[in-house]
Scaffold this motif. Sequence first.
Motif, PDB file in Angstrom:
ATOM      1  N   ALA A 154      16.890  33.981  57.315  1.00 54.17           N
ATOM      2  CA  ALA A 154      17.049  35.537  57.081  1.00 54.17           C
ATOM      3  C   ALA A 154      16.236  36.342  57.958  1.00 54.17           C
ATOM      4  O   ALA A 154      16.654  37.398  58.386  1.00 54.17           O
ATOM      5  N   GLU A 179      18.145  43.884  46.009  1.00 58.62           N
ATOM      6  CA  GLU A 179      18.723  42.495  45.616  1.00 58.62           C
ATOM      7  C   GLU A 179      20.081  42.237  46.385  1.00 58.62           C
ATOM      8  O   GLU A 179      20.078  41.250  46.952  1.00 58.62           O
ATOM      9  N   GLU A 180      21.062  43.074  46.283  1.00 60.13           N
ATOM     10  CA  GLU A 180      22.140  43.019  47.062  1.00 60.13           C
ATOM     11  C   GLU A 180      22.187  42.834  48.520  1.00 60.13           C
ATOM     12  O   GLU A 180      22.559  41.911  49.056  1.00 60.13           O
ATOM     13  N   ALA A 181      21.367  43.545  49.003  1.00 62.38           N
ATOM     14  CA  ALA A 181      21.174  43.679  50.885  1.00 62.38           C
ATOM     15  C   ALA A 181      20.480  42.090  50.782  1.00 62.38           C
ATOM     16  O   ALA A 181      20.920  41.545  52.028  1.00 62.38           O
ATOM     17  N   HIS A 182      19.388  41.613  50.321  1.00 64.30           N
ATOM     18  CA  HIS A 182      18.675  40.469  50.236  1.00 64.30           C
ATOM     19  C   HIS A 182      19.901  39.395  50.265  1.00 64.30           C
ATOM     20  O   HIS A 182      19.704  38.582  51.336  1.00 64.30           O
ATOM     21  N   ALA A 183      20.675  39.434  49.163  1.00 60.34           N
ATOM     22  CA  ALA A 183      21.614  38.432  49.088  1.00 60.34           C
ATOM     23  C   ALA A 183      22.694  38.447  50.373  1.00 60.34           C
ATOM     24  O   ALA A 183      22.997  37.313  50.744  1.00 60.34           O
ATOM     25  N   ARG A 184      23.094  39.474  50.773  1.00 57.32           N
ATOM     26  CA  ARG A 184      23.948  39.531  51.869  1.00 57.32           C
ATOM     27  C   ARG A 184      23.163  39.018  53.011  1.00 57.32           C
ATOM     28  O   ARG A 184      24.028  38.466  53.837  1.00 57.32           O
ATOM     29  N   VAL A 185      22.154  39.522  53.397  1.00 57.58           N
ATOM     30  CA  VAL A 185      21.470  38.858  54.513  1.00 57.58           C
ATOM     31  C   VAL A 185      21.196  37.335  54.516  1.00 57.58           C
ATOM     32  O   VAL A 185      21.516  36.640  55.528  1.00 57.58           O
ATOM     33  N   GLN A 186      20.638  36.875  53.284  1.00 59.15           N
ATOM     34  CA  GLN A 186      20.761  35.634  53.171  1.00 59.15           C
ATOM     35  C   GLN A 186      22.171  34.835  53.263  1.00 59.15           C
ATOM     36  O   GLN A 186      22.156  33.658  53.947  1.00 59.15           O
ATOM     37  N   ALA A 187      23.111  35.089  52.760  1.00 60.21           N
ATOM     38  CA  ALA A 187      24.443  34.647  52.904  1.00 60.21           C
ATOM     39  C   ALA A 187      25.016  34.669  54.458  1.00 60.21           C
ATOM     40  O   ALA A 187      25.270  33.531  54.854  1.00 60.21           O
ATOM     41  N   LEU A 188      24.593  35.598  55.119  1.00 56.79           N
ATOM     42  CA  LEU A 188      24.920  35.656  56.664  1.00 56.79           C
ATOM     43  C   LEU A 188      23.998  34.638  57.364  1.00 56.79           C
ATOM     44  O   LEU A 188      24.461  33.938  58.258  1.00 56.79           O
TER      45      LEU A 188
END
Length: 67
Positions: free
Chosen positions: A34, A17-26
């Motif tokens: 994404a 979940e954290e990696a997905h959130a970071r990818v989406q934020a980028l």
Amino acid sequence: MSGSEKKSVRTSVILPEEAHARVQALADANDVSAAWVIRAAILRFLEEHGGQTELPLRLPRASRVAV
């Protein structure tokens, strides 16, 4: 399709979940998708490490995802 066009193949991955959130934020910060961020990261990784026969990374045992 002409000879100069490259075929693409769709695939999917499961991210923490954290990696997905970071990818989406980028992606959001750079006005791209994404999928674009993930594709760019994979292509860069393969460019840097594609000739190797071993992965240049090892996940800690607790972080490994069962396949």
